[in-house]
Structures are given as structure tokens and as C-alpha cells.
Design a protein around this motif. Structure first.
Motif, PDB file in Angstrom:
ATOM      1  N   MET A   1       1.892  -0.202 -16.189  1.00 34.99           N
ATOM      2  CA  MET A   1       1.611   1.135 -15.666  1.00 34.99           C
ATOM      3  C   MET A   1       0.638   1.075 -14.491  1.00 34.99           C
ATOM      4  O   MET A   1       0.822   1.748 -13.474  1.00 34.99           O
ATOM      5  N   MET A   2      -0.407   0.271 -14.624  1.00 36.33           N
ATOM      6  CA  MET A   2      -1.392   0.163 -13.555  1.00 36.33           C
ATOM      7  C   MET A   2      -0.772  -0.410 -12.283  1.00 36.33           C
ATOM      8  O   MET A   2      -1.086   0.015 -11.164  1.00 36.33           O
ATOM      9  N   SER A   3       0.133  -1.370 -12.448  1.00 36.93           N
ATOM     10  CA  SER A   3       0.793  -1.927 -11.265  1.00 36.93           C
ATOM     11  C   SER A   3       1.647  -0.875 -10.583  1.00 36.93           C
ATOM     12  O   SER A   3       1.710  -0.804  -9.353  1.00 36.93           O
ATOM     13  N   GLY A   4       2.294  -0.024 -11.378  1.00 35.13           N
ATOM     14  CA  GLY A   4       3.092   1.049 -10.803  1.00 35.13           C
ATOM     15  C   GLY A   4       2.250   2.080 -10.081  1.00 35.13           C
ATOM     16  O   GLY A   4       2.655   2.621  -9.040  1.00 35.13           O
ATOM     17  N   ILE A   5       1.065   2.364 -10.635  1.00 34.51           N
ATOM     18  CA  ILE A   5       0.166   3.333 -10.011  1.00 34.51           C
ATOM     19  C   ILE A   5      -0.284   2.846  -8.628  1.00 34.51           C
ATOM     20  O   ILE A   5      -0.341   3.627  -7.667  1.00 34.51           O
ATOM     21  N   LEU A   6      -0.596   1.555  -8.520  1.00 32.09           N
ATOM     22  CA  LEU A   6      -1.130   1.026  -7.266  1.00 32.09           C
ATOM     23  C   LEU A   6      -0.050   0.679  -6.245  1.00 32.09           C
ATOM     24  O   LEU A   6      -0.309   0.728  -5.035  1.00 32.09           O
ATOM     25  N   ALA A   7       1.151   0.341  -6.706  1.00 29.95           N
ATOM     26  CA  ALA A   7       2.187  -0.131  -5.789  1.00 29.95           C
ATOM     27  C   ALA A   7       2.592   0.926  -4.771  1.00 29.95           C
ATOM     28  O   ALA A   7       2.662   0.645  -3.564  1.00 29.95           O
ATOM     29  N   GLY A   8       2.867   2.155  -5.234  1.00 31.31           N
ATOM     30  CA  GLY A   8       3.317   3.200  -4.324  1.00 31.31           C
ATOM     31  C   GLY A   8       2.339   3.495  -3.201  1.00 31.31           C
ATOM     32  O   GLY A   8       2.716   3.447  -2.017  1.00 31.31           O
ATOM     33  N   PRO A   9       1.077   3.790  -3.527  1.00 33.06           N
ATOM     34  CA  PRO A   9       0.101   4.019  -2.461  1.00 33.06           C
ATOM     35  C   PRO A   9      -0.073   2.817  -1.538  1.00 33.06           C
ATOM     36  O   PRO A   9      -0.227   2.982  -0.326  1.00 33.06           O
ATOM     37  N   ALA A  10      -0.066   1.596  -2.106  1.00 37.08           N
ATOM     38  CA  ALA A  10      -0.238   0.404  -1.277  1.00 37.08           C
ATOM     39  C   ALA A  10       0.902   0.265  -0.270  1.00 37.08           C
ATOM     40  O   ALA A  10       0.676  -0.061   0.905  1.00 37.08           O
ATOM     41  N   VAL A  11       2.130   0.532  -0.716  1.00 33.56           N
ATOM     42  CA  VAL A  11       3.279   0.448   0.184  1.00 33.56           C
ATOM     43  C   VAL A  11       3.126   1.427   1.338  1.00 33.56           C
ATOM     44  O   VAL A  11       3.326   1.079   2.511  1.00 33.56           O
ATOM     45  N   GLY A  12       2.742   2.668   1.024  1.00 32.60           N
ATOM     46  CA  GLY A  12       2.592   3.671   2.072  1.00 32.60           C
ATOM     47  C   GLY A  12       1.517   3.318   3.086  1.00 32.60           C
ATOM     48  O   GLY A  12       1.721   3.449   4.299  1.00 32.60           O
ATOM     49  N   VAL A  13       0.368   2.856   2.603  1.00 32.02           N
ATOM     50  CA  VAL A  13      -0.754   2.542   3.494  1.00 32.02           C
ATOM     51  C   VAL A  13      -0.429   1.339   4.388  1.00 32.02           C
ATOM     52  O   VAL A  13      -0.652   1.368   5.609  1.00 32.02           O
ATOM     53  N   ILE A  14       0.105   0.266   3.785  1.00 37.90           N
ATOM     54  CA  ILE A  14       0.400  -0.944   4.575  1.00 37.90           C
ATOM     55  C   ILE A  14       1.516  -0.677   5.581  1.00 37.90           C
ATOM     56  O   ILE A  14       1.441  -1.091   6.740  1.00 37.90           O
ATOM     57  N   ALA A  15       2.555   0.044   5.137  1.00 40.17           N
ATOM     58  CA  ALA A  15       3.664   0.329   6.051  1.00 40.17           C
ATOM     59  C   ALA A  15       3.227   1.239   7.197  1.00 40.17           C
ATOM     60  O   ALA A  15       3.711   1.112   8.322  1.00 40.17           O
ATOM     61  N   GLN A  16       2.305   2.163   6.904  1.00 41.12           N
ATOM     62  CA  GLN A  16       1.798   3.041   7.949  1.00 41.12           C
ATOM     63  C   GLN A  16       0.998   2.249   8.986  1.00 41.12           C
ATOM     64  O   GLN A  16       1.108   2.485  10.202  1.00 41.12           O
ATOM     65  N   ALA A  17       0.210   1.291   8.509  1.00 40.78           N
ATOM     66  CA  ALA A  17      -0.620   0.499   9.413  1.00 40.78           C
ATOM     67  C   ALA A  17       0.169  -0.578  10.139  1.00 40.78           C
ATOM     68  O   ALA A  17      -0.116  -0.885  11.307  1.00 40.78           O
ATOM     69  N   TYR A  18       1.161  -1.155   9.480  1.00 42.06           N
ATOM     70  CA  TYR A  18       1.938  -2.247  10.072  1.00 42.06           C
ATOM     71  C   TYR A  18       3.427  -1.893  10.018  1.00 42.06           C
ATOM     72  O   TYR A  18       3.928  -1.157  10.842  1.00 42.06           O
ATOM     73  N   ASP A  19       4.148  -2.442   9.019  1.00 41.45           N
ATOM     74  CA  ASP A  19       5.561  -2.110   8.826  1.00 41.45           C
ATOM     75  C   ASP A  19       5.949  -2.516   7.411  1.00 41.45           C
ATOM     76  O   ASP A  19       5.140  -3.045   6.649  1.00 41.45           O
ATOM     77  N   PHE A  20       7.214  -2.249   7.048  1.00 42.87           N
ATOM     78  CA  PHE A  20       7.655  -2.542   5.687  1.00 42.87           C
ATOM     79  C   PHE A  20       7.850  -4.038   5.461  1.00 42.87           C
ATOM     80  O   PHE A  20       7.751  -4.509   4.327  1.00 42.87           O
ATOM     81  N   GLN A  21       8.106  -4.792   6.487  1.00 38.32           N
ATOM     82  CA  GLN A  21       8.175  -6.240   6.344  1.00 38.32           C
ATOM     83  C   GLN A  21       6.824  -6.805   5.912  1.00 38.32           C
ATOM     84  O   GLN A  21       6.740  -7.712   5.078  1.00 38.32           O
ATOM     85  N   THR A  22       5.746  -6.248   6.479  1.00 36.23           N
ATOM     86  CA  THR A  22       4.402  -6.686   6.098  1.00 36.23           C
ATOM     87  C   THR A  22       4.124  -6.365   4.634  1.00 36.23           C
ATOM     88  O   THR A  22       3.447  -7.128   3.938  1.00 36.23           O
ATOM     89  N   VAL A  23       4.652  -5.234   4.149  1.00 32.94           N
ATOM     90  CA  VAL A  23       4.492  -4.886   2.734  1.00 32.94           C
ATOM     91  C   VAL A  23       5.089  -5.982   1.857  1.00 32.94           C
ATOM     92  O   VAL A  23       4.469  -6.437   0.886  1.00 32.94           O
ATOM     93  N   ILE A  24       6.291  -6.421   2.213  1.00 39.83           N
ATOM     94  CA  ILE A  24       6.981  -7.430   1.406  1.00 39.83           C
ATOM     95  C   ILE A  24       6.239  -8.762   1.460  1.00 39.83           C
ATOM     96  O   ILE A  24       6.067  -9.442   0.438  1.00 39.83           O
ATOM     97  N   ARG A  25       5.772  -9.142   2.654  1.00 39.07           N
ATOM     98  CA  ARG A  25       5.009 -10.390   2.758  1.00 39.07           C
ATOM     99  C   ARG A  25       3.704 -10.304   1.962  1.00 39.07           C
ATOM    100  O   ARG A  25       3.280 -11.288   1.342  1.00 39.07           O
ATOM    101  N   SER A  26       3.074  -9.149   1.967  1.00 43.03           N
ATOM    102  CA  SER A  26       1.857  -8.960   1.175  1.00 43.03           C
ATOM    103  C   SER A  26       2.159  -9.091  -0.312  1.00 43.03           C
ATOM    104  O   SER A  26       1.346  -9.629  -1.083  1.00 43.03           O
ATOM    105  N   ALA A  27       3.330  -8.610  -0.742  1.00 41.11           N
ATOM    106  CA  ALA A  27       3.717  -8.730  -2.146  1.00 41.11           C
ATOM    107  C   ALA A  27       3.840 -10.190  -2.553  1.00 41.11           C
ATOM    108  O   ALA A  27       3.503 -10.570  -3.683  1.00 41.11           O
ATOM    109  N   SER A  28       4.302 -11.031  -1.643  1.00 38.84           N
ATOM    110  CA  SER A  28       4.390 -12.457  -1.936  1.00 38.84           C
ATOM    111  C   SER A  28       3.007 -13.059  -2.159  1.00 38.84           C
ATOM    112  O   SER A  28       2.822 -13.927  -3.021  1.00 38.84           O
ATOM    113  N   LEU A  29       2.017 -12.597  -1.399  1.00 40.39           N
ATOM    114  CA  LEU A  29       0.652 -13.061  -1.601  1.00 40.39           C
ATOM    115  C   LEU A  29       0.129 -12.655  -2.975  1.00 40.39           C
ATOM    116  O   LEU A  29      -0.582 -13.418  -3.642  1.00 40.39           O
TER     117      LEU A  29
END
Length: 414
Positions: A368-396
């Protein structure tokens, strides 16, 4: 005044189980048609900035957590499941119907959030009822759980592909019209097949029932287990952090991929749905292969290999440029996530064999906690960079999960 008896109550055990799985399938189809579509709908359908995904995710997950908690309390107290499942279904009908009539941002952030957030509790309610159904019809819980997992995975093969195919051919609004039609079928099955008086409360204890079956027993042995439940080890918390980290990596990838494939790679609008179908197809195969993998390699070694595969897979998904590469990446994603979904909960429970219920609660809280944080994190990172960066960040984040898994390696093979 007594409640009417549903037809499913009077039918044979085999037919009752089939009807139950059909009800679960139809409910999962509704969720699968909308959940992976929302980030794409916000960015592509409504032309909103990626940060709006964060707003929607926070609101929807907040409603879902509240509904799950309220429903769980009612179910544990012995409340009838029929009206609770009906309330969740009504939420989906409300949200899908409102967006079919007016696919606008304000509708999504009000009626959509309320309805879809409430409807998400339907599947967890059905899984809570599954154990009772298994006992009622003298079927192994493990066997019936595998049937339910296969049912939901099959629905996830169909739902996303259908949504993106409809959106590509007829527009985003048509997706909610189709989801509303699917919900009508779900309502009909709920009304006709789910017994009115059935509950998911634990059956009365008897002398032959043991804590190993997940039930509390009012005897000295059970009391000592309850005491032990308050002294969970460092290893179980490391296992929970591992689950949280890898689930966060998957959830972020899951949310970012549809927009990445269409907007940044330039694939057709139906491509994300086809990718989800490939992923879940391989996922089902992995789920049913898990017992052999555990017997051959052991649980911890298998999880380590799965986590390394996740790191590589997510990086490969970020490099997708063609339809064929997308399908190959989706197959690898299904392979790692299918094994992880089957191994993760057992790994956490292996550190608290005297307190399986508490270990299970820790596992689900981590998800549940991972689900809570994932959505906002995707929006913030994609807004600042792009969706490819979101996916690369997920790998980290998956690399972090690997490190935590190594640190938490059990002293005896798991």
C-alpha cells in the motif's frame, strides 16, 4: 423479514466456485480497464501536465485506503459481504458513468476519485471471501487462491488491451462507456450469484484447528504465539523494506509506461494495452512455475535472481524504440513480476512463522505504501524531466531493493 436467497447458494459446489470466479473476473476486468488507463487519459486524453497524475493518485489512493479499512473492519466483525460488494460496485458505476457523460478533469477529480477509489475495495473484499468459499466447499485454500490469482491475471490480460484499443479507435470517452457496460455485467453477476447472507468471518474454532491454518486458537500455544508476534525480527522488517522497494519500482513503471510508449516513443495508441496483455500472459506462467523454482533454487536465491532481472528489465523498457522491443520488454516484466508476486508474501511470512497474520499485514502495508508514493513520484519526475526518466529512476529503486535483500539474507535457507 428474511433476505432472498441467491441462486448460487442452492447450486452445486463446483458451479458455485465457477460463479464466484466469474464474478471476480468481471470485477477485475472493470478495474483493469480503468486503472492503467488513467495516466494516459490525463496526459493524452485531457492534455494535462504530468503533475496532475500526482494529484489524482493521492486523492484516489486516499479514498481506497479509507474504504479498505472500513470494509475490512466490517468484514472482520462478521458483516455480510453482499452489500459491501454492492457498494463498491456502485462506486465504479458512478465514476464510469460520470466520465462517459462528461470526460473532464473536474469530473475525474471528484466523482471519478470517489467512485474508482471506493470500487478498488471490491477485489480485496472478494479475496477476503475466497478463504471462506474454499472452506465452505471443502477445497484447499492454496488451490483456490491459485485459481483466484489466475482469474485476476487473465482479466488483466484482457482489460488494458481492450481499453487502449478502444481509445485508439474511438477516443477516451468510449473507454468509459465500455467500462460502464462491463460494470453493468458485473452488477448483474453480483445480484444473481453472490449469496445474500455470506460473510468472510473466520469459522468457529475447533480442537483440531491449528495456528498453521492462519486461525487463532484459544489455548496456551496460541497465546504464546501472540506474545511472539510482538517481537518480530530485524530480518522481517528488512524483508518488508525489500517488498516496498521492488513494489515501488514496479508501480512507477506501471504508471509511466503507457504515456512513455505513446507520447515519447511514438508507438500506436493501442500499444500499451497489448504490452499489458503480454506481461500478464507471461505472469500467469511464472506464477504457476513458482513451486518448481522454490524447490530447485530456494526462496531467497530465486528472489535475488528475480530482483536482478527486474533491474535489467526496467532499464530495457526505458530503451524501447520499436513495437517488437516493447513486446520483449513486456514479456520480461511479466516474468519477473509473476515470480515476485508469488514469492514476496511467502518470503515475508518465512520470518514470522508464529505470527503469520501480522507478517501478512506488514506485507500488504508495504504494498500500500509503495502505491501511495508511486503515483505522486511519477507525476513530479515526469513534470521535471520526462517519463523515460521515471522508468530509469524505477530501476534505481530496484537496485535498492536488491541491496536490502542481500542485507536481509536469512541465516538458514528460506
Amino acid at each position: 423479514m428474511t433476505h432472498p436467497i441467491a441462486p448460487a447458494q442452492a447450486c452445486s459446489p463446483v458451479r458455485a466456485r465457477i460463479l464466484f470466479l466469474l464474478l471476480l473476473f468481471s470485477g477485475t476486468i472493470c478495474t483493469a480497464m480503468t486503472l492503467p488507463f488513467m495516466s494516459y487519459f490525463l496526459v493524452e486524453g485531457l492534455g494535462q501536465a504530468p503533475w496532475v497524475i500526482s494529484v489524482y493518485s493521492v486523492l484516489a489512493i486516499s479514498v481506497t485506503l479509507t474504504a479498505n479499512r472500513l470494509f475490512a473492519r466490517r468484514i472482520d466483525a462478521g458483516a455480510r459481504v453482499f452489500p459491501l460488494a454492492g457498494l463498491a460496485t456502485a462506486g465504479f458505476v458512478l465514476a464510469a458513468g460520470a466520465l462517459a457523460l462528461k470526460p473532464a478533469l473536474w469530473v475525474l477529480l471528484s466523482l471519478g476519485v470517489l467512485g474508482f477509489g471506493m470500487s478498488s475495495s471490491a477485489i480485496s473484499t472478494m479475496f477476503s471471501l475466497g478463504g471462506h468459499m474454499a472452506e465452505r466447499h471443502a477445497v484447499s485454500r492454496v488451490q483456490f487462491n491459485s485459481h483466484m490469482r489466475a482469474t485476476t491475471s487473465t482479466a488483466w490480460m484482457i482489460g488494458p488491451a481492450l481499453s487502449f484499443l478502444i481509445a485508439d479507435g474511438f477516443g477516451a470517452r468510449a473507454v468509459f462507456v465500455a467500462a460502464l457496460m462491463a460494470a453493468v455485467a458485473y452488477v448483474a453477476l453480483w445480484w444473481l450469484t453472490l449469496p445474500r447472507e455470506i460473510t468472510a468471518a473466520a469459522p468457529e474454532q475447533s480442537a483440531h484447528r491449528t495456528p498453521a491454518q492462519g486461525q487463532a486458537v484459544d489455548q496456551p500455544g496460541a497465546r504464546s504465539s501472540a506474545v511472539g508476534a510482538g517481537q518480530l525480527s530485524r530480518e522481517i522488517w528488512l524483508a518488508a523494506v525489500f517488498v516496498f522497494s521492488l513494489s515501488l519500482a514496479h508501480a512507477a513503471t506501471f504508471s509511466a509506461l503507457p504515456v512513455f510508449f505513446v507520447q515519447e516513443v511514438g508507438l500506436p495508441g493501442y500499444a500499451p494495452g497489448v504490452a499489458f496483455s503480454m506481461k500478464t500472459f507471461v505472469e500467469v506462467i511464472a506464477i504457476f512455475s513458482t513451486p518448481w523454482v522454490i524447490a530447485r533454487f530456494g526462496m531467497w536465491r530465486a528472489l535475488l535472481a528475480v530482483t536482478c532481472l527486474a533491474i535489467v528489465t526496467i532499464q530495457l523498457l526505458a530503451l524501447v524504440e520499436t513495437f517488437a522491443q516493447m513486446m520483449a520488454g513486456a514479456a520480461l516484466e511479466g516474468l519477473y513480476y509473476g515470480f515476485y508476486a508469488s514469492l514476496g508474501i511467502s518470503y515475508v511470512q518465512s520470518f514470522a512463522k508464529d505470527a503469520p497474520a501480522r507478517a501478512t499485514a506488514i506485507y500488504w502495508n508495504a504494498l500500500m505504501m509503495s502505491g501511495i508514493l508511486a503515483g505522486p513520484a511519477v507525476g513530479v519526475i515526469a513534470q521535471a524531466y520526462d517519463f523515460q526518466t521515471v522508468i530509469r529512476s524505477a530501476s534505481l529503486v530496484a537496485i535498492v531493493a536488491c541491496v536490502v535483500l542481500i542485507l536481509g539474507r536469512p541465516k538458514t535457507p528460506a
